[in-house]
Design an enzyme around this catalytic site. Structure first.
Site: not given
Ligand code: RB5
Length: 150
Positions: A8, A65, A67, A98, A133
């Site tokens: 994203d 993304c 996180t 695994h 596994h």
């Molecule tokens: C976008 O702002 C953020 O929410 C997305 O990149 C991600 O971290 C969601 O899990």
């Protein structure tokens, strides 16, 4: 291998860097977007890439993304996807050895570029161990095909 890449807006820059890094390792890269830093919704990319891996269009996928959490949640909704969110290279190696993880999720706001490259290299360089596994993954696959999982 054929590697699908997706991100994203929060993962867009890291995806660009990884596209070259993975291609330099000799893999065929399919970039599934996003293609600029405009705000997009991560589930659209995560589900599309998950489907491409699950249906065999690509062998493996990398999703980025902010996180890595949203992408991993979205991709893991696709039957046959085993998406692992990793923040270090050791976890990435185990994710392959695994868990036979067929998609790697990364958090661009959490890890730096060098860590991201180390994670990707460890994951692509590892092989699934099979044996006990594989038995555990079979349990998950069987569940995916039950009515309860729908
Ligand atoms: C976008 O702002 C953020 O929410 C997305 O990149 C991600 O971290 C969601 O899990």
């Amino acid at each position: 291998m054929r590697i699908a890449l997706g991100a994203d807006h929060a993962g867009y820059e890291l995806k660009r860097l990884l596209r070259g890094f993975i291609a330099d390792m000799g893999h065929e890269v399919t970039d599934m977007g996003c293609y600029d830093a405009q705000r997009v919704d991560y589930p659209d990319i995560g589900i599309a890439l998950g489907s491409a891996v699950a249906n065999g269009e690509c062998d493996l996928g990398v999703l980025v993304c902010g996180t890595g959490i949203g992408m991993s949640i979205a991709a893991n909704k696709v039957r046959g996807v085993r998406c692992a969110l990793c923040g270090d290279a050791v976890s990435a190696r185990f994710a392959r050895e695994h868990n036979d993880a067929n998609i790697l999720a990364l958090g661009a706001r959490i890890i730096g570029d060098e860590t991201a490259k180390a994670i990707v290299a460890a994951w692509l360089g590892a092989e699934f161990g099979g044996g006990r596994h594989a038995h555990r993954l079979d349990i998950i696959a069987q569940y995916e095909n039950t009515e309860a999982a729908k």
